[in-house]
Design a protein around this motif. Sequence first.
Motif, PDB file in Angstrom:
ATOM      1  N   LEU A  72     -17.584 -23.657  18.347  1.00 45.46           N
ATOM      2  CA  LEU A  72     -18.308 -24.704  19.060  1.00 45.46           C
ATOM      3  C   LEU A  72     -17.320 -25.643  19.739  1.00 45.46           C
ATOM      4  CD1 LEU A  72     -21.142 -26.205  19.346  1.00 45.46           C
ATOM      5  CD2 LEU A  72     -20.512 -27.452  17.280  1.00 45.46           C
ATOM      6  N   LEU A  73     -17.781 -26.221  20.850  1.00 41.13           N
ATOM      7  CA  LEU A  73     -17.072 -27.355  21.439  1.00 41.13           C
ATOM      8  C   LEU A  73     -18.006 -28.554  21.344  1.00 41.13           C
ATOM      9  CD1 LEU A  73     -14.942 -28.845  23.193  1.00 41.13           C
ATOM     10  CD2 LEU A  73     -16.075 -27.892  25.211  1.00 41.13           C
ATOM     11  N   VAL A  74     -17.505 -29.635  20.783  1.00 41.11           N
ATOM     12  CA  VAL A  74     -18.273 -30.874  20.732  1.00 41.11           C
ATOM     13  C   VAL A  74     -17.676 -31.833  21.757  1.00 41.11           C
ATOM     14  CG1 VAL A  74     -18.693 -32.961  19.355  1.00 41.11           C
ATOM     15  CG2 VAL A  74     -19.004 -30.711  18.315  1.00 41.11           C
ATOM     16  N   GLY A  75     -18.542 -32.397  22.609  1.00 42.34           N
ATOM     17  CA  GLY A  75     -18.130 -33.482  23.494  1.00 42.34           C
ATOM     18  C   GLY A  75     -18.838 -34.724  23.016  1.00 42.34           C
ATOM     19  N   MET A  76     -18.098 -35.739  22.614  1.00 37.84           N
ATOM     20  CA  MET A  76     -18.754 -36.942  22.098  1.00 37.84           C
ATOM     21  C   MET A  76     -17.982 -38.202  22.467  1.00 37.84           C
ATOM     22  SD  MET A  76     -17.996 -36.393  18.007  1.00 37.84           S
ATOM     23  CE  MET A  76     -18.672 -37.938  17.367  1.00 37.84           C
ATOM     24  N   CYS A  77     -18.639 -39.332  22.329  1.00 39.53           N
ATOM     25  CA  CYS A  77     -18.026 -40.610  22.678  1.00 39.53           C
ATOM     26  C   CYS A  77     -16.865 -40.932  21.733  1.00 39.53           C
ATOM     27  CB  CYS A  77     -19.080 -41.717  22.610  1.00 39.53           C
ATOM     28  SG  CYS A  77     -18.478 -43.316  23.190  1.00 39.53           S
ATOM     29  N   MET A  78     -15.912 -41.692  22.240  1.00 37.59           N
ATOM     30  CA  MET A  78     -14.759 -42.093  21.440  1.00 37.59           C
ATOM     31  C   MET A  78     -15.106 -43.166  20.394  1.00 37.59           C
ATOM     32  SD  MET A  78     -13.009 -44.364  24.461  1.00 37.59           S
ATOM     33  CE  MET A  78     -11.966 -45.541  23.610  1.00 37.59           C
ATOM     34  N   ASP A  79     -16.317 -43.684  20.450  1.00 38.25           N
ATOM     35  CA  ASP A  79     -16.752 -44.802  19.595  1.00 38.25           C
ATOM     36  C   ASP A  79     -16.341 -44.631  18.122  1.00 38.25           C
ATOM     37  OD1 ASP A  79     -19.227 -47.046  19.908  1.00 38.25           O
ATOM     38  OD2 ASP A  79     -18.773 -46.354  17.880  1.00 38.25           O
ATOM     39  N   ASN A  80     -15.804 -45.682  17.545  1.00 40.96           N
ATOM     40  CA  ASN A  80     -15.257 -45.621  16.183  1.00 40.96           C
ATOM     41  C   ASN A  80     -16.304 -45.526  15.078  1.00 40.96           C
ATOM     42  OD1 ASN A  80     -15.838 -48.350  17.120  1.00 40.96           O
ATOM     43  ND2 ASN A  80     -15.114 -49.024  15.144  1.00 40.96           N
ATOM     44  N   ARG A  81     -17.597 -45.724  15.407  1.00 35.31           N
ATOM     45  CA  ARG A  81     -18.616 -45.712  14.358  1.00 35.31           C
ATOM     46  C   ARG A  81     -19.104 -44.310  14.020  1.00 35.31           C
ATOM     47  NH1 ARG A  81     -22.306 -49.816  17.609  1.00 35.31           N
ATOM     48  NH2 ARG A  81     -21.366 -48.514  19.217  1.00 35.31           N
ATOM     49  N   LYS A  82     -18.564 -43.295  14.725  1.00 37.29           N
ATOM     50  CA  LYS A  82     -19.139 -41.967  14.543  1.00 37.29           C
ATOM     51  C   LYS A  82     -18.128 -40.966  14.012  1.00 37.29           C
ATOM     52  CE  LYS A  82     -20.948 -40.817  18.482  1.00 37.29           C
ATOM     53  NZ  LYS A  82     -19.881 -41.043  19.468  1.00 37.29           N
ATOM     54  N   GLN A  83     -18.575 -40.179  13.034  1.00 34.20           N
ATOM     55  CA  GLN A  83     -17.735 -39.109  12.503  1.00 34.20           C
ATOM     56  C   GLN A  83     -18.629 -37.949  12.101  1.00 34.20           C
ATOM     57  OE1 GLN A  83     -15.230 -40.226   9.227  1.00 34.20           O
ATOM     58  NE2 GLN A  83     -14.092 -38.309   9.310  1.00 34.20           N
ATOM     59  N   LEU A  84     -18.228 -36.745  12.435  1.00 34.27           N
ATOM     60  CA  LEU A  84     -19.047 -35.578  12.115  1.00 34.27           C
ATOM     61  C   LEU A  84     -18.627 -34.976  10.783  1.00 34.27           C
ATOM     62  CD1 LEU A  84     -19.117 -33.779  15.597  1.00 34.27           C
ATOM     63  CD2 LEU A  84     -20.962 -35.117  14.540  1.00 34.27           C
ATOM     64  N   ASN A  85     -19.642 -34.534  10.034  1.00 37.63           N
ATOM     65  CA  ASN A  85     -19.382 -33.841   8.780  1.00 37.63           C
ATOM     66  C   ASN A  85     -19.406 -32.333   9.041  1.00 37.63           C
ATOM     67  OD1 ASN A  85     -19.251 -32.923   6.158  1.00 37.63           O
ATOM     68  ND2 ASN A  85     -21.389 -33.431   5.690  1.00 37.63           N
ATOM     69  N   ILE A  86     -18.241 -31.800   9.415  1.00 40.61           N
ATOM     70  CA  ILE A  86     -18.140 -30.366   9.733  1.00 40.61           C
ATOM     71  C   ILE A  86     -16.844 -29.822   9.134  1.00 40.61           C
ATOM     72  CG2 ILE A  86     -19.522 -30.332  11.854  1.00 40.61           C
ATOM     73  CD1 ILE A  86     -16.924 -30.637  13.457  1.00 40.61           C
ATOM     74  N   PRO A  87     -16.839 -28.514   8.843  1.00 39.80           N
ATOM     75  CA  PRO A  87     -15.631 -27.940   8.232  1.00 39.80           C
ATOM     76  C   PRO A  87     -14.471 -27.808   9.220  1.00 39.80           C
ATOM     77  CG  PRO A  87     -17.323 -26.261   8.500  1.00 39.80           C
ATOM     78  CD  PRO A  87     -17.930 -27.544   8.959  1.00 39.80           C
ATOM     79  N   ASN A  88     -13.307 -27.716   8.650  1.00 38.65           N
ATOM     80  CA  ASN A  88     -12.092 -27.481   9.406  1.00 38.65           C
ATOM     81  C   ASN A  88     -12.244 -26.178  10.205  1.00 38.65           C
ATOM     82  OD1 ASN A  88      -9.454 -27.968  10.158  1.00 38.65           O
ATOM     83  ND2 ASN A  88      -8.603 -26.784   8.456  1.00 38.65           N
ATOM     84  N   ASN A  89     -11.703 -26.162  11.410  1.00 39.81           N
ATOM     85  CA  ASN A  89     -11.642 -24.915  12.188  1.00 39.81           C
ATOM     86  C   ASN A  89     -12.950 -24.529  12.875  1.00 39.81           C
ATOM     87  OD1 ASN A  89      -9.607 -23.306  12.942  1.00 39.81           O
ATOM     88  ND2 ASN A  89      -9.643 -21.948  11.172  1.00 39.81           N
ATOM     89  N   PHE A  90     -14.037 -25.268  12.626  1.00 39.26           N
ATOM     90  CA  PHE A  90     -15.344 -24.874  13.162  1.00 39.26           C
ATOM     91  C   PHE A  90     -15.481 -25.239  14.636  1.00 39.26           C
ATOM     92  CE2 PHE A  90     -19.868 -26.455  13.717  1.00 39.26           C
ATOM     93  CZ  PHE A  90     -20.421 -25.207  13.920  1.00 39.26           C
ATOM     94  N   SER A  91     -14.866 -26.362  15.048  1.00 39.00           N
ATOM     95  CA  SER A  91     -15.175 -26.865  16.384  1.00 39.00           C
ATOM     96  C   SER A  91     -13.992 -27.550  17.059  1.00 39.00           C
ATOM     97  CB  SER A  91     -16.324 -27.872  16.265  1.00 39.00           C
ATOM     98  OG  SER A  91     -16.687 -28.361  17.534  1.00 39.00           O
ATOM     99  N   TYR A  92     -13.886 -27.331  18.357  1.00 35.15           N
ATOM    100  CA  TYR A  92     -13.058 -28.203  19.187  1.00 35.15           C
ATOM    101  C   TYR A  92     -13.827 -29.507  19.365  1.00 35.15           C
ATOM    102  CZ  TYR A  92     -10.164 -24.288  20.851  1.00 35.15           C
ATOM    103  OH  TYR A  92      -9.304 -23.226  20.945  1.00 35.15           O
ATOM    104  N   ILE A  93     -13.132 -30.617  19.478  1.00 33.74           N
ATOM    105  CA  ILE A  93     -13.817 -31.883  19.724  1.00 33.74           C
ATOM    106  C   ILE A  93     -13.112 -32.635  20.847  1.00 33.74           C
ATOM    107  CG2 ILE A  93     -14.573 -34.095  18.764  1.00 33.74           C
ATOM    108  CD1 ILE A  93     -14.736 -32.865  16.067  1.00 33.74           C
ATOM    109  N   LEU A  94     -13.878 -32.952  21.880  1.00 37.09           N
ATOM    110  CA  LEU A  94     -13.370 -33.775  22.979  1.00 37.09           C
ATOM    111  C   LEU A  94     -14.054 -35.119  22.889  1.00 37.09           C
ATOM    112  CD1 LEU A  94     -13.470 -31.475  26.141  1.00 37.09           C
ATOM    113  CD2 LEU A  94     -11.480 -32.680  25.242  1.00 37.09           C
TER     114      LEU A  94
END
Length: 179
Positions: free
Chosen positions: A43-65
């Motif tokens: 998966l590729l996740v595109g999300m805001c840089m906002d400091n209030r957000k963090q995803l609960n996902i395993p290592n290696n599952f997704s690129y994050i921009l």
Amino acid sequence: MSRLIKISEINDIFPEYRNTPIEKLLKYHNLGFPHENHSKAELLVGMCMDNRKQLNIPNNFSYILRTGGGNLRYSEFKVSYAVAIGGVKALALIGHNNCGMVNLMSKKQSFINGLVENAGWTAEKAEEHFMNFALMFEIENEIDFLLSESKRLRKKYPKILIAPLFYKVEDNLLYLIEE
Ligand SMILES: [Zn+2]
């Protein structure tokens, strides 16, 4: 009118996302499924840089921009890289409520003052910087932006599954959007 759909169980996930990396993202983040081992990114996740957000996902599952507002217009080479080299087949575009990129123009003076005080810039340079970039990143409304950005990216990457998702900062959960 678009509507946010709460994901409290697997059946809430839209059929078009079943058995895709989008379903996995929702299972990990919202439903607390145990982290599996991933040998490569799905998966590729595109999300805001906002400091209030963090995803609960395993290592290696997704690129994050992460960008201002989750705006990928100026990150397309990186999107292409994740698709072409990383081999991801799905993109989750995650917006959120209370985004700082909404009504950015109203923050002009604070932005200038902040760069002068915190970074040592001159007011003239700070104002020029703000005026050069603010319109590129300003968002009128989080959900409308998310939907139009998804539409644009679907045209550009027609074989990639693109899912607009909404992150509520109050409960840290992802919501689907009825388009
Ligand atoms: Zn934001």
